[in-house]
Design an enzyme around this catalytic site. Sequence first.
Site, PDB file in Angstrom:
ATOM      1  NE  ARG A  58      -0.614  -2.087   3.433  1.00  0.00           N
ATOM      2  CZ  ARG A  58      -1.095  -3.279   3.114  1.00  0.00           C
ATOM      3  NH1 ARG A  58      -2.331  -3.420   2.757  1.00  0.00           N
ATOM      4  NH2 ARG A  58      -0.320  -4.349   3.153  1.00  0.00           N
ATOM      5  CB  THR A  59       3.894   2.407   1.721  1.00  0.00           C
ATOM      6  OG1 THR A  59       3.359   2.026   2.988  1.00  0.00           O
ATOM      7  CG2 THR A  59       4.654   3.710   1.867  1.00  0.00           C
ATOM      8  CE  LYS A  87      24.917  -4.553 -12.088  1.00  0.00           C
ATOM      9  NZ  LYS A  87      24.801  -3.726 -13.295  1.00  0.00           N
ATOM     10  NE  ARG A 108       8.273   0.574   3.312  1.00  0.00           N
ATOM     11  CZ  ARG A 108       7.057   0.082   3.582  1.00  0.00           C
ATOM     12  NH1 ARG A 108       6.777  -1.184   3.356  1.00  0.00           N
ATOM     13  NH2 ARG A 108       6.119   0.868   4.081  1.00  0.00           N
ATOM     14  CG  HIS A 136       5.738   4.040   7.698  1.00  0.00           C
ATOM     15  ND1 HIS A 136       5.516   4.940   6.672  1.00  0.00           N
ATOM     16  CD2 HIS A 136       5.277   2.839   7.254  1.00  0.00           C
ATOM     17  CE1 HIS A 136       4.943   4.291   5.662  1.00  0.00           C
ATOM     18  NE2 HIS A 136       4.788   3.025   5.985  1.00  0.00           N
TER      19      HIS A 136
HETATM   20  C1  NCD Z   1       3.742  -1.184   7.874  1.00  0.00           C
HETATM   21  C2  NCD Z   1       5.215  -1.010   7.598  1.00  0.00           C
HETATM   22  O1  NCD Z   1       5.706  -1.349   6.517  1.00  0.00           O
HETATM   23  O2  NCD Z   1       5.860  -0.520   8.503  1.00  0.00           O
HETATM   24  N1  NCD Z   1       2.948  -1.232   6.756  1.00  0.00           N
HETATM   25  C3  NCD Z   1       2.645  -0.095   6.056  1.00  0.00           C
HETATM   26  O3  NCD Z   1       3.492   0.569   5.511  1.00  0.00           O
HETATM   27  N2  NCD Z   1       1.365   0.291   6.029  1.00  0.00           N
HETATM   28  C4  NCD Z   1       3.403  -2.131   8.941  1.00  0.00           C
HETATM   29  C5  NCD Z   1       3.946  -3.548   8.931  1.00  0.00           C
HETATM   30  O4  NCD Z   1       4.689  -3.956   8.045  1.00  0.00           O
HETATM   31  O5  NCD Z   1       3.594  -4.278   9.861  1.00  0.00           O
END
Ligand code: NCD
Length: 338
Positions: A58-59, A87, A108, A136
Amino acid sequence: MDLLGKHLLSVDQFTSLEDLMVVCSLASELEVISSRKMSSRSLEGAALANLFFEPSTRTRISFGTAFHLLGGSVEETSGESASSLVKGESLYDTSRVISGYVDIIVMRSPQEGTVAEFAAASRVPVINGGDGTGEHPTQALLDLYTILKEKGRDGFKSICFVGDLKNGRTAHSLSKILSLFGITFIFVAPSALGMPRSIIALLKSRGNKVIETDALSEGVVNADVLYVTRIQEERFSSQEEFLRYAGSYAIDRVYYETSCKRGALLMHPLPRDSRLRNRELNEDLNDHPNFAVFRQSDHGIPIRMALFCLIFGLEREVLKSLKENKLYVKRKSPFSRC
Ligand code: NCD
């Protein structure tokens, strides 16, 4: 706080309720775009690089969709194995190169601190899409937006976080943001997976009440909001260690109706662990009116659109540019059962 041209790396950048309200109010105005009633091409000609070096559904997709809906284009890289980092390329070189191609980057990473290191070398703004067990920030903003929409600014006095609070970055960022409201925090976790001491100290220093327990029933009984999280399997050094905590807490409909405060809002950043022995938030709650989880994930789009507008300084321009969307496809209400 001014986000114009800045990186967004941590919720520490928001130091007042006013800062948070700027983002939430703009997100609210942009819901006409996320609902597809109106459209805007304000980001036409701009490019986003979505660099996800750790799994994401989703992100990544909501950042990309938010950018597309404002007229921009999106480049994607998923997984370190698909990039030149395998690499031996340094973060510095990757950052210098990508920031020569695009106008903004979402990153990320599995390691805390890596997104900040990457941002330091970047020539364009970088947004933290989750850095290991650190933060986050954009998830926390959409979580806050959900709480304000569902409960109102004076409708929540307490929040109970449940699960792996040591490793869960969404819980870290959200509790820091909510510490500006002066409320009661209840943290329910196995003692080895408690909220980091630095965050507890910050919440207390801002005058919030903090309760820590490993007993779920003690934690949920008085909470206006329940923020349930997954035991973060990928952060444990062995499967054996993960299995020690898997399934520590499980909330299903019967438990919710008999043990939680009446009207308590049910939230989860997702993904939920749906494997039989885990199930921290059971699917039998999906059609409960207080189950806000999918409304919460929907809010990823307006919040991320708002952040793009603020970083590019387009907040006025985007609202002026709104046009009726000829391709409008009406969706079922986010409150309806599917
Ligand atoms: C979370 C994350 O990646 O930190 N998910 C998200 O981005 N909505 C939570 C998780 O992975 O548990």
